[in-house]
Design a protein around this motif. Structure first.
Motif, PDB file in Angstrom:
ATOM      1  N   ALA A 131       0.834  -1.207   0.000  1.00 13.71           N
ATOM      2  CA  ALA A 131       0.000   0.000   0.000  1.00 13.71           C
ATOM      3  C   ALA A 131       0.866   1.254   0.000  1.00 13.71           C
ATOM      4  N   ARG A 132       0.333   2.317  -0.605  1.00 15.77           N
ATOM      5  CA  ARG A 132       0.950   3.634  -0.503  1.00 15.77           C
ATOM      6  C   ARG A 132       0.286   4.372   0.654  1.00 15.77           C
ATOM      7  N   LEU A 133       1.106   4.981   1.506  1.00 17.63           N
ATOM      8  CA  LEU A 133       0.608   5.619   2.725  1.00 17.63           C
ATOM      9  C   LEU A 133       0.931   7.098   2.702  1.00 17.63           C
ATOM     10  N   LYS A 134      -0.003   7.900   3.156  1.00 16.58           N
ATOM     11  CA  LYS A 134       0.192   9.340   3.283  1.00 16.58           C
ATOM     12  C   LYS A 134      -0.285   9.779   4.668  1.00 16.58           C
ATOM     13  N   VAL A 135       0.556  10.529   5.354  1.00 21.67           N
ATOM     14  CA  VAL A 135       0.184  11.138   6.631  1.00 21.67           C
ATOM     15  C   VAL A 135      -0.197  12.586   6.333  1.00 21.67           C
ATOM     16  N   VAL A 136      -1.456  12.889   6.463  1.00 25.03           N
ATOM     17  CA  VAL A 136      -1.997  14.181   6.035  1.00 25.03           C
ATOM     18  C   VAL A 136      -2.369  14.996   7.260  1.00 25.03           C
ATOM     19  N   GLU A 137      -1.766  16.172   7.378  1.00 26.11           N
ATOM     20  CA  GLU A 137      -2.075  17.075   8.474  1.00 26.11           C
ATOM     21  C   GLU A 137      -3.098  18.108   8.023  1.00 26.11           C
ATOM     22  N   VAL A 138      -3.841  18.625   8.956  1.00 27.23           N
ATOM     23  CA  VAL A 138      -4.808  19.675   8.647  1.00 27.23           C
ATOM     24  C   VAL A 138      -4.025  20.935   8.297  1.00 27.23           C
ATOM     25  N   PRO A 139      -4.221  21.478   7.101  1.00 28.65           N
ATOM     26  CA  PRO A 139      -3.406  22.637   6.710  1.00 28.65           C
ATOM     27  C   PRO A 139      -3.767  23.865   7.525  1.00 28.65           C
ATOM     28  N   PRO A 140      -2.755  24.684   7.921  1.00 24.94           N
ATOM     29  CA  PRO A 140      -3.047  25.889   8.688  1.00 24.94           C
ATOM     30  C   PRO A 140      -3.651  27.001   7.842  1.00 24.94           C
ATOM     31  N   GLY A 141      -3.491  26.928   6.535  1.00 22.83           N
ATOM     32  CA  GLY A 141      -4.027  28.002   5.710  1.00 22.83           C
ATOM     33  C   GLY A 141      -4.272  27.597   4.273  1.00 22.83           C
ATOM     34  N   PRO A 142      -3.219  27.346   3.502  1.00 24.89           N
ATOM     35  CA  PRO A 142      -3.421  27.149   2.065  1.00 24.89           C
ATOM     36  C   PRO A 142      -4.265  25.915   1.751  1.00 24.89           C
ATOM     37  N   PRO A 143      -5.448  26.082   1.203  1.00 26.85           N
ATOM     38  CA  PRO A 143      -6.256  24.918   0.813  1.00 26.85           C
ATOM     39  C   PRO A 143      -5.809  24.413  -0.549  1.00 26.85           C
ATOM     40  N   VAL A 144      -4.916  23.463  -0.572  1.00 27.80           N
ATOM     41  CA  VAL A 144      -4.341  22.965  -1.814  1.00 27.80           C
ATOM     42  C   VAL A 144      -4.518  21.454  -1.895  1.00 27.80           C
ATOM     43  N   LEU A 145      -4.404  20.935  -3.125  1.00 21.36           N
ATOM     44  CA  LEU A 145      -4.546  19.506  -3.346  1.00 21.36           C
ATOM     45  C   LEU A 145      -3.459  18.730  -2.612  1.00 21.36           C
ATOM     46  N   SER A 146      -2.256  19.290  -2.567  1.00 20.17           N
ATOM     47  CA  SER A 146      -1.138  18.718  -1.822  1.00 20.17           C
ATOM     48  C   SER A 146      -0.060  19.786  -1.710  1.00 20.17           C
ATOM     49  N   THR A 147       0.914  19.560  -0.841  1.00 19.95           N
ATOM     50  CA  THR A 147       1.988  20.541  -0.691  1.00 19.95           C
ATOM     51  C   THR A 147       2.758  20.711  -1.986  1.00 19.95           C
ATOM     52  N   LEU A 148       3.142  19.593  -2.600  1.00 18.14           N
ATOM     53  CA  LEU A 148       3.808  19.607  -3.896  1.00 18.14           C
ATOM     54  C   LEU A 148       2.835  19.062  -4.937  1.00 18.14           C
ATOM     55  N   VAL A 149       2.573  19.833  -5.969  1.00 16.76           N
ATOM     56  CA  VAL A 149       1.699  19.400  -7.056  1.00 16.76           C
ATOM     57  C   VAL A 149       2.376  19.738  -8.375  1.00 16.76           C
ATOM     58  N   ALA A 150       2.592  18.710  -9.192  1.00 17.54           N
ATOM     59  CA  ALA A 150       3.122  18.899 -10.546  1.00 17.54           C
ATOM     60  C   ALA A 150       1.999  18.600 -11.526  1.00 17.54           C
ATOM     61  N   GLU A 151       1.595  19.598 -12.299  1.00 19.68           N
ATOM     62  CA  GLU A 151       0.545  19.425 -13.297  1.00 19.68           C
ATOM     63  C   GLU A 151       1.200  19.208 -14.660  1.00 19.68           C
ATOM     64  N   ILE A 152       0.917  18.073 -15.275  1.00 20.05           N
ATOM     65  CA  ILE A 152       1.539  17.707 -16.543  1.00 20.05           C
ATOM     66  C   ILE A 152       0.564  18.000 -17.677  1.00 20.05           C
ATOM     67  N   TYR A 153       0.983  18.846 -18.613  1.00 17.82           N
ATOM     68  CA  TYR A 153       0.194  19.178 -19.788  1.00 17.82           C
ATOM     69  C   TYR A 153       0.918  18.688 -21.035  1.00 17.82           C
ATOM     70  N   GLY A 154       0.158  18.485 -22.104  1.00 19.86           N
ATOM     71  CA  GLY A 154       0.782  18.042 -23.338  1.00 19.86           C
ATOM     72  C   GLY A 154      -0.222  17.807 -24.439  1.00 19.86           C
ATOM     73  N   PRO A 155       0.270  17.582 -25.678  1.00 16.17           N
ATOM     74  CA  PRO A 155      -0.639  17.399 -26.817  1.00 16.17           C
ATOM     75  C   PRO A 155      -1.311  16.032 -26.853  1.00 16.17           C
ATOM     76  N   GLU A 156      -0.707  15.005 -26.227  1.00 17.95           N
ATOM     77  CA  GLU A 156      -1.255  13.652 -26.274  1.00 17.95           C
ATOM     78  C   GLU A 156      -1.398  13.103 -24.862  1.00 17.95           C
ATOM     79  N   LEU A 157      -2.531  12.431 -24.605  1.00 21.66           N
ATOM     80  CA  LEU A 157      -2.806  11.907 -23.279  1.00 21.66           C
ATOM     81  C   LEU A 157      -1.789  10.854 -22.869  1.00 21.66           C
ATOM     82  N   GLU A 158      -1.461   9.938 -23.775  1.00 25.48           N
ATOM     83  CA  GLU A 158      -0.502   8.890 -23.433  1.00 25.48           C
ATOM     84  C   GLU A 158       0.874   9.483 -23.154  1.00 25.48           C
TER      85      GLU A 158
END
Length: 658
Positions: free
Chosen positions: A275-302
């Protein structure tokens, strides 16, 4: 805003009362009323200018946009109004109260141009040092070299990551969550076993008071779950463990060190179940998907998915990056039921009826509504196969569908094993693949994690062979090219500090314009504004000594402190010019002003420090308190000598000519 205002509310009154007390100690024949009026008149105009300078330093923070704007606005607006009222009190009520409460003690201090007869030893030492600084060029050069070394040493604490920059520090919460993601197709029983094993390990942690497991369904939606979409975790392979800690007063550590300490042991348990495990704390302010988020864009889905897997690998191999995840479900097993329409028609039914009957037994169907006396609302009754039968296709094969006795489902349809379609995420109408992570290393800030990740990600090979385009605030604009946008807490951090930097630039311009208009000089304002960078000599080492992050609240303290330190310089320089107007030479006026005005400068700094000490131990606003206290102490000590010396050097030639 109220706590912040405590330290600056009494500044005007301090300057007025101290000057009234000094005039009450002078040897002359003026009566009490005349002394009080002269004392207020002497510091009145520079006090007005200094108050306006403080407001000019604070008010631009009200126009900071983004996430922090609504939270910050009460501070500059409330503090500015408080300063205006405090100025009125200092000019109206304070002299009246001083006239009735203070007594005239003649013979203790000199007159308008004389030195005190019984000056304190520290002030006498100051006069000796200042005379040497003004006359000895080598000694003066060594002094400024020491000041410059202190400043560069303080700034280097940020460069060498002794002081780390973060949006907001970790708060001391009473709970956190543990998320478990098992491989696709994992049955609920194994998910529950994995969650129970993690919960058993948690129960051995002294600070944990209770745990609650949710397997195969989302936990009650909290602020954290709403932001990170945990209410969609309804598959059997997902589990969530809510961890309740004992009261903050009953434990020695805050919630973040506890979560960081137990993460390795929990990951060891989760690894046994794959299993993959994540320990998630209640954020003090920034409501974000995660602390580090890399959004990958491109011309082809694959191609996006291929690049996302490479970025995910970089995340997993980077020290200090934990709780990594790839929002790309692959290999989810499903059973597809292919219905023979001709046979269904011969059996007296339709393919839709066959599909609905199978879906009702697996997914459940509403069959009745129960009016239970103990329930406030009617209870919906749903019927479906037992859990053990739903995991096996054989009970479905015996299902009879159609007219009469019905025809077995096995004769009407064929069940085949397949994998579910890959999920596709969109953001602002653009297709995107997310790679997530958190930070739990020496520098627990996304600023440094992304600084280390950027060059490694840039070396990755894109599917079309073109260099990867990385951005921070907006998505890549070229749809024919693969790009990566760094989001999460980093995006908010960049926006907040960018807006605060712009506000600080406006502050410097406003202060410069005000002081140019008052002193009618284009060079004197630079002398007055010298304590602003000198405050870093106290701010950054204070953060290093306390182990605190340099946060958005620290930046607020630095900008607000700029106005408070400038007000001391304004009153000091104005007093030098007052002494010169009273007949003293440039050198004597510079030395005397520094000695006379030091007491209100110290009292102002002490008032700010005492007011800020109230929030010194608050996890979120600790940075504001440290910046105000450290900055005021350093600026007061250094500017007492640096500002008069620079003023002397700038005006020495004109004074000699006169």
């Amino acid at each position: 805003a109220l706590i912040f205002s405590i330290g600056i509310l009494v500044d005007d009154a301090i300057v007025v009362v101290e000057n009234i007390a000094r005039h009450f100690r002078m040897k002359d024949d003026r009566d009490v009323d005349e002394r009080a009026v002269d004392a207020v008149d002497e510091v009145g105009n520079p006090t007005v200018l200094a108050t306006v300078a403080v407001i000019a330093a604070i008010l631009p923070l009200a126009y900071v946009g983004g996430l922090m704007g609504p939270y910050m606005k009460p501070i500059p607006v409330g503090a500015s109004m408080a300063m205006l009222f405090s100025l009125a009190v200092a000019f109206v009520i304070t002299p009246w109260a001083a006239r009735r409460l203070l007594r005239v003690r003649k013979g203790e201090a000199g007159g308008h141009g004389g030195a005190p007869e019984n000056e304190a030893a520290l002030d006498r030492r100051y006069r000796v040092w200042m005379n040497r600084l003004l006359t000895d060029g080598r000694f003066r050069l060594r002094f400024f070299a020491v000041v410059a070394a202190l400043w560069f040493g303080a700034v280097s604490l940020v460069a060498f990551r002794v002081v780390t920059v973060k949006m907001l520090p970790f708060d001391n919460k009473s709970e956190f969550e543990v998320m478990l993601d098992l491989p696709p197709g994992t049955p609920l029983e194994r998910t529950l076993a994995a969650a129970q094993a993690v919960a058993d390990r948690l129960e051995h942690v002294p600070e944990v008071s209770a745990v609650q497991i949710y397997a195969g369904l989302g936990a009650p939606v909290t602020f954290n779950g709403l932001v990170r979409h945990y209410d969609f975790r309804t598959e059997p392979r997902f589990a969530e463990i809510q961890v309740q800690l004992v009261h903050a007063g009953e434990r020695r550590e805050q919630s973040h060190p506890i979560a960081r300490r137990i993460r390795p042991s929990l990951e060891e348990v989760a690894a046994r179940f794959g299993a993959r495990l994540k320990v998630v704390e209640v954020p003090p302010g920034p409501p974000v998907l995660s602390t580090l988020v890399a959004e990958i864009y491109g011309p082809e889905l694959e191609g996006q998915r291929q690049l996302a897997r490479q970025v995910w690998k970089v995340f997993r191999e980077s020290p200090g990056v934990v709780d990594t995840d790839l929002l790309l479900t692959e290999g989810q097993p499903v059973n597809r039921l292919r219905i023979d329409r001709d046979r269904a028609a011969l059996a007296g039914t339709t393919s839709q009826a066959v599909a609905d009957a199978a879906a009702a037994l697996v997914g459940g169907a509403s069959v009745a509504v129960l009016d239970a006396p103990t329930q406030a609302d009617p209870v919906l009754v749903r019927a479906r196969l037992a859990q053990a039968d739903r995991t096996d296709a054989s009970p479905l094969a015996a299902l009879r569908v159609g007219s009469g006795a019905g025809t077995p489902l096995s004769e009407l349809a064929t069940a085949t094993a397949d994998t579910a379609s890959l999920e596709i995420h969109h953001k602002n109408l653009r297709r995107v693949v997310y790679v997530l992570g958190d930070v739990a290393g020496r520098a627990e800030s996304p600023v440094y994690a992304i600084a280390d990740l950027r060059p490694r990600v840039q070396e990755l090979a894109t599917p079309n062979g073109k260099p990867l385009h990385q951005t921070s605030t907006v998505a890549p604009d070229d749809p024919s090219r693969y790009g990566l946008k760094w989001d999460g807490e980093w995006h908010i951090t960049l926006e907040v500090f960018r807006d605060m930097g712009a506000a600080f630039g406006v502050v410097l311009i406003l202060i410069y314009v005000l002081t140019v208009g008052w002193f009618r000089s284009f060079t004197t304002p630079f002398v007055i504004m010298l304590p602003i960078p000198l405050s870093l000599v106290g701010i950054l080492p204070a953060h290093a000594l306390t182990g605190a992050f340099f946060t958005a609240t620290s930046m607020i303290g630095f900008i607000a402190g700029a106005g408070i330190t400038v007000r001391n310089s304004i009153i000091l320089v104005d007093f030098i010019e007052l002494r010169r107007a009273q007949g003293l030479g440039l050198k004597e006026a510079v030395v005397d002003a520094g000695a006379v005005r030091f007491r209100p400068m110290v009292l102002t700094a002490a008032a700010v420090a005492v007011g800020a000490s109230v929030i010194l131990f608050d996890p979120i606003f600790q940075g504001l308190a440290i910046a105000l206290i450290g900055g005021e102490v350093a600026a007061t000590v250094l500017s007492r000598m640096a500002v008069p010396v620079l003023y002397y050097l700038l005006n020495r030639r004109s004074a000699d000519t006169a």
